[in-house]
Design a protein around this motif. Structure first.
Motif, mmCIF file in Angstrom:
data_model
loop_
_atom_site.group_PDB
_atom_site.id
_atom_site.type_symbol
_atom_site.label_atom_id
_atom_site.label_comp_id
_atom_site.label_asym_id
_atom_site.label_seq_id
_atom_site.Cartn_x
_atom_site.Cartn_y
_atom_site.Cartn_z
ATOM 1 N N GLU A 114 -5.412 -38.698 8.222
ATOM 2 C CA GLU A 114 -4.462 -38.627 7.091
ATOM 3 C C GLU A 114 -3.814 -39.996 6.891
ATOM 4 O O GLU A 114 -2.588 -40.128 6.833
ATOM 5 C CB GLU A 114 -3.387 -37.560 7.351
ATOM 6 N N SER A 150 -9.164 -39.586 5.290
ATOM 7 C CA SER A 150 -8.275 -38.917 4.335
ATOM 8 C C SER A 150 -9.084 -38.285 3.207
ATOM 9 O O SER A 150 -10.140 -38.784 2.836
ATOM 10 C CB SER A 150 -7.288 -39.928 3.734
ATOM 11 N N LYS A 342 -0.386 -30.273 5.362
ATOM 12 C CA LYS A 342 -1.263 -31.153 6.147
ATOM 13 C C LYS A 342 -1.958 -30.419 7.280
ATOM 14 O O LYS A 342 -1.319 -29.708 8.041
ATOM 15 C CB LYS A 342 -0.440 -32.292 6.755
#
Length: 453
Positions: A114, A150, A342
């Protein structure tokens, strides 16, 4: 994996641009295994401690006791143990940004998962640094390979990848039989005009929640604002609850009967009447996760509803308990802030509802559109991560906003081109450097004089 190896052989950092659910974690685990076989160490960076729980469990099933976890909420004794273990050659460390400062002796690989996440940047306290950028420099120092992963890369990283500074590997399909969710946009203007709106929910969202609950499936409701309401104000004289330290609106937290500042943490009891004119009828404007939780409980009294934000998950254990209950299907509807956007990978989420997309499109910040696209894409990616196609409903007053349209159709490349053109036009990063100079003094005249010299 072959493409990544080819980039590593050229000593290039690698951007792994894989859509949500494409299997990036599986790629990382294969790379970690290669490092363990070569007797090298791996540093696996995650943006927040909250994400480590889920990831640690997945990696422990593969690597057993080789997995160490390091973050800022550990006590000093635990930190010393981890420090010594890394010094002695611990093979895999999963960490938030501070893991960069551990004493690695034979570091072979750094994974920045991420990589777009703003949590990698530390502004307070010193030292101020961006862990992603520091990790790239550290990889050069240690002679280690580095991979940035990501679904929604930052503009800085993607610009470097398209310029050839980084290797670019793309994963455009979800793993196995899983498919991307369908995204529906609900225009709130006619909903309000025709009085079809119930509290903060459109009729389309209410119907979709009903369908999911009937099918024994789970629902995530997202609003990137905790508390009950963002502002408490008086309609008679215009007074509003404002922090004496920070000069910003204080947020109403009904469960604590307080208004709180989310910057400095100061708090006061909710006034019974307006402190300026005495009007007893104070109004709450806007809505946060607490209000959503209250209203959804009225609409679906038999559903099991839990809120996940900084108020309900103050400790790592509280967060873990909520996540485990959700995984074990003890929760039907999870209401939360960006904490739920997330890394969560559960197979029974049929519906994700974004209550007010406009609230994340209105910040006075050069990265507002970028953050909005990332948040909306990430939270949408929680839906339908197995065989069944998920549904995402985004409520907005701006259905024709380019970020909303690009999110709806999963158009990262189009978003990147449009946003890049805007950044170049206004001389913003990543195409121009910016520096901020602050002048501070208790005497405003001295600051004015110093700044004009």
């Amino acid at each position: 994996l072959n493409e990544i190896s080819a980039c590593f052989s050229k000593n290039q950092p690698v951007l792994l641009h894989g859509i949500t659910g494409s299997g990036k974690t599986r790629v990382y685990s294969e790379l970690i295994q290669q490092q363990i076989s070569a007797n090298k160490q791996t540093l696996y960076l995650l943006p927040e401690i909250a994400l480590t729980t889920h990831m640690v469990e997945r990696l422990k099933t593969m690597f057993g006791n080789d997995v160490l976890v390091y973050h800022s909420r550990m006590n000093n004794q635990e930190r010393v143990e981890i420090w010594n273990a890394v010094l002695l050659g611990a093979k895999l460390v999963i960490s938030a940004r501070s893991g960069l400062f551990l004493p690695f002796g034979s570091l072979g690989l750094i994974i920045v998962d991420e990589e777009h996440d703003p949590s990698y940047k530390q502004n307070e306290p010193n030292p101020r640094y961006n862990a992603r950028d520091a990790a790239i420099y550290m990889s050069h120092q240690c002679g280690a390979n580095i991979i940035l992963g990501s679904a929604t890369p930052s503009l800085e990283t993607f610009a470097n990848a398209t310029a050839g500074k980084y290797g670019l590997i793309t994963m455009t399909e979800r793993h196995g039989a899983s498919v991307l969710p369908s995204i529906r946009i609900v225009d709130l203007r006619p909903e309000h005009k025709d009085k079809r709106f119930k509290g903060v929910f459109s009729m389309e969202l209410i119907t979709a929640i009903e369908d999911a609950l009937i099918n024994k499936e789970q629902v995530i409701l997202f609003q990137n604002r905790r508390g009950y309401a963002p502002t408490l104000s008086c309609q008679m004289c215009g007074w509003h609850a404002e922090c004496v330290n920070c000069d910003v609106h204080m947020t109403t937290h009904k469960s604590f009967q307080e208004v709180r500042c989310h910057y400095c943490g100061s708090r006061v009891k909710i006034p019974q009447s307006c402190p300026a004119c005495g009007n007893p009828d104070l109004s709450e404007q806007g809505f946060g996760t607490e209000k959503i939780e209250e209203e959804i409980k009225l609409l679906f009294p038999t559903a099991l509803i839990v809120r996940l934000d900084m108020d309900t998950a103050r400790t790592k254990l509280a967060y873990e308990n909520i996540i485990h209950d959700f995984e074990d299907r003890k929760i039907d509807i999870l209401v939360g802030t960006q904490m739920i956007s997330k890394g969560l990978d559960f197979d029974n989420i049929a519906l994700v509802g974004v209550l007010n997309a406009d609230s994340i499109l209105r910040y006075p910040d050069l990265r507002t559109n970028e953050r909005a696209f990332q948040l909306l894409t990430q939270v949408s990616g929680r839906a339908g991560r197995r065989e069944k196609k998920g549904l995402v409903i985004i409520q907005t007053y701006q259905p024709d906003h380019p970020v909303i349209i690009e999110t709806m159709h999963h158009l990262y490349d189009k978003f990147f081109q449009r946003e890049s053109a805007e950044r170049k036009m206004f001389r913003y990063p990543p195409y121009f450097r910016m520096i901020q100079i602050e002048l501070l003094h208790k005497n405003a005249g001295i600051v004015a004089h110093a700044s004009s010299v």
